[in-house]
Structures are given as C-alpha cells and as structure tokens.
Design a protein around this motif. Structure first.
Motif, PDB file in Angstrom:
ATOM      1  N   ASP A 111      -7.022   3.876  -8.708  1.00 54.17           N
ATOM      2  CA  ASP A 111      -5.927   2.951  -8.427  1.00 54.17           C
ATOM      3  C   ASP A 111      -6.398   1.794  -7.547  1.00 54.17           C
ATOM      4  O   ASP A 111      -6.042   0.642  -7.781  1.00 54.17           O
ATOM      5  N   LEU A 112      -7.204   2.113  -6.539  1.00 50.45           N
ATOM      6  CA  LEU A 112      -7.746   1.069  -5.676  1.00 50.45           C
ATOM      7  C   LEU A 112      -8.635   0.135  -6.487  1.00 50.45           C
ATOM      8  O   LEU A 112      -8.535  -1.087  -6.371  1.00 50.45           O
ATOM      9  N   ASP A 113      -9.492   0.704  -7.313  1.00 47.33           N
ATOM     10  CA  ASP A 113     -10.396  -0.103  -8.126  1.00 47.33           C
ATOM     11  C   ASP A 113      -9.610  -1.039  -9.050  1.00 47.33           C
ATOM     12  O   ASP A 113      -9.937  -2.220  -9.181  1.00 47.33           O
ATOM     13  N   THR A 114      -8.557  -0.532  -9.663  1.00 43.11           N
ATOM     14  CA  THR A 114      -7.717  -1.352 -10.545  1.00 43.11           C
ATOM     15  C   THR A 114      -7.075  -2.497  -9.764  1.00 43.11           C
ATOM     16  O   THR A 114      -7.030  -3.635 -10.233  1.00 43.11           O
ATOM     17  N   VAL A 131      -5.889 -10.813   1.417  1.00 43.44           N
ATOM     18  CA  VAL A 131      -4.841 -10.232   0.583  1.00 43.44           C
ATOM     19  C   VAL A 131      -4.512  -8.854   1.156  1.00 43.44           C
ATOM     20  O   VAL A 131      -5.410  -8.050   1.377  1.00 43.44           O
ATOM     21  N   VAL A 132      -3.224  -8.598   1.398  1.00 43.28           N
ATOM     22  CA  VAL A 132      -2.777  -7.315   1.942  1.00 43.28           C
ATOM     23  C   VAL A 132      -1.757  -6.719   0.969  1.00 43.28           C
ATOM     24  O   VAL A 132      -0.752  -7.352   0.661  1.00 43.28           O
ATOM     25  N   VAL A 133      -2.070  -5.516   0.486  1.00 48.21           N
ATOM     26  CA  VAL A 133      -1.192  -4.858  -0.486  1.00 48.21           C
ATOM     27  C   VAL A 133      -0.868  -3.434  -0.035  1.00 48.21           C
ATOM     28  O   VAL A 133      -1.577  -2.853   0.775  1.00 48.21           O
ATOM     29  N   ASP A 134       0.208  -2.883  -0.620  1.00 48.05           N
ATOM     30  CA  ASP A 134       0.563  -1.494  -0.340  1.00 48.05           C
ATOM     31  C   ASP A 134      -0.155  -0.570  -1.312  1.00 48.05           C
ATOM     32  O   ASP A 134      -0.982  -1.012  -2.116  1.00 48.05           O
ATOM     33  N   SER A 135       0.174   0.707  -1.277  1.00 50.38           N
ATOM     34  CA  SER A 135      -0.520   1.688  -2.122  1.00 50.38           C
ATOM     35  C   SER A 135      -0.223   1.500  -3.607  1.00 50.38           C
ATOM     36  O   SER A 135      -0.931   2.048  -4.451  1.00 50.38           O
ATOM     37  N   GLN A 136       0.807   0.717  -3.933  1.00 55.58           N
ATOM     38  CA  GLN A 136       1.146   0.422  -5.325  1.00 55.58           C
ATOM     39  C   GLN A 136       0.606  -0.935  -5.761  1.00 55.58           C
ATOM     40  O   GLN A 136       0.965  -1.442  -6.819  1.00 55.58           O
ATOM     41  N   CYS A 137      -0.215  -1.560  -4.928  1.00 55.97           N
ATOM     42  CA  CYS A 137      -0.838  -2.867  -5.187  1.00 55.97           C
ATOM     43  C   CYS A 137       0.172  -4.014  -5.186  1.00 55.97           C
ATOM     44  O   CYS A 137      -0.034  -5.033  -5.818  1.00 55.97           O
ATOM     45  N   HIS A 138       1.271  -3.844  -4.449  1.00 56.57           N
ATOM     46  CA  HIS A 138       2.240  -4.920  -4.271  1.00 56.57           C
ATOM     47  C   HIS A 138       1.937  -5.614  -2.942  1.00 56.57           C
ATOM     48  O   HIS A 138       1.701  -4.931  -1.926  1.00 56.57           O
ATOM     49  N   LYS A 139       1.994  -6.925  -2.940  1.00 59.46           N
ATOM     50  CA  LYS A 139       1.690  -7.675  -1.720  1.00 59.46           C
ATOM     51  C   LYS A 139       2.675  -7.339  -0.611  1.00 59.46           C
ATOM     52  O   LYS A 139       3.882  -7.313  -0.825  1.00 59.46           O
ATOM     53  N   LEU A 140       2.124  -7.096   0.576  1.00 55.42           N
ATOM     54  CA  LEU A 140       2.944  -6.854   1.753  1.00 55.42           C
ATOM     55  C   LEU A 140       3.209  -8.146   2.520  1.00 55.42           C
ATOM     56  O   LEU A 140       4.079  -8.187   3.386  1.00 55.42           O
TER      57      LEU A 140
END
Length: 139
Positions: free
Chosen positions: A75-78, A121-130
């Motif tokens: 998930d992180l890689d994606t 770039v700062v994202v949550d665990s679902q890759c949505h920008k925080l």
C-alpha cells in the motif's frame, strides 16, 4: 541496472530511525522499454511533525544516510508511486510518522535543488492528503 529499468537512488535519514531501501519496478508484463525503477528510502521515525516543521528547513529532520532492506508494504509503495508519477520525480525519502498527532506518511521530493526547494506531501494510511502540498527549504 535492474533488468532494463534504470535505478535512481534517494538517500535520507531521520536521526537514528531504521531505514529501508525500496526498489519498485513496473509490471513485469510490460515491455522492457516501459519498465521504470523507483528507488527510495523508507523510515518509521514516529516523529510527530507539525506544519511549522514541514515548512523547513528540513535538513535537521532529513539527513543523508544510505537506506537498506526491501519493500514489504504494498500500500505504501502504491501511494509513493502515485505521487512520484504525479510529480514526475522520485522521492528523496518517505517517513511513516505522525502529523499533528495523526498517523501519516511524509514524502519529500526535490522541487528545485538550485533554489533549495523541497516539495512535502503528507498523506494518511489510505493515501489521502492530510494537508496541501507545500514547498519547504532544505537548508
């Protein structure tokens, strides 16, 4: 060179936190000309970043050191691939940490080395920008 894809290295360290060197390639079914290698260092510093810290300078948080290991977080890689593609560059490094107390992944990309500018770039665990992407100083 890995296969026929070029290899770019991004090196980054967050204090004494353990790091991994991640090599991510395109789909093996792709033709060799279309396979791209993405290499970046990952960390799990656990640091609780604030908006002020992420404006820079970042060198105090991101120092240069070699990474090691393999990618075990698909998930992180994606997510990293998504932003690398969007920004058309490999990240300097990726930190699994906190942002204002929330679980976050902080990615740093060179925007312009000559002007000392880094895109954060700062994202949550679902890759949505925080938070919106910002430019920060490196030094």
């Amino acid at each position: 060179m890995i296969g026929s894809g070029g290899l770019a290295t991004g090196l980054l360290s967050f204090g004494d936190s353990p790091s991994q060197q991640v090599v991510s390639q395109g789909d093996p079914a792709q033709s060799p000309a279309k396979v791209e290698a993405l290499t970046y260092s990952t960390y799990a510093s656990g640091h609780n970043y604030t908006s002020r810290e992420l404006r820079g300078p970042l060198l105090g948080y991101f120092g240069v050191a070699p990474g090691s290991g393999t990618n075990d977080d698909e998930d992180l890689d994606t997510c990293v691939k998504r932003f690398s593609t969007q920004l058309d560059r490999a990240p300097i490094g990726v930190d699994k940490a906190l942002y204002n107390g929330n679980e976050a992944t902080v990615m740093a990309f060179w925007e312009d080395k000559s002007s000392n500018a880094v895109r954060v770039v700062v994202v949550d665990s679902q890759c949505h920008k925080l938070r919106p992407e910002v430019l920060a100083s490196w030094k």
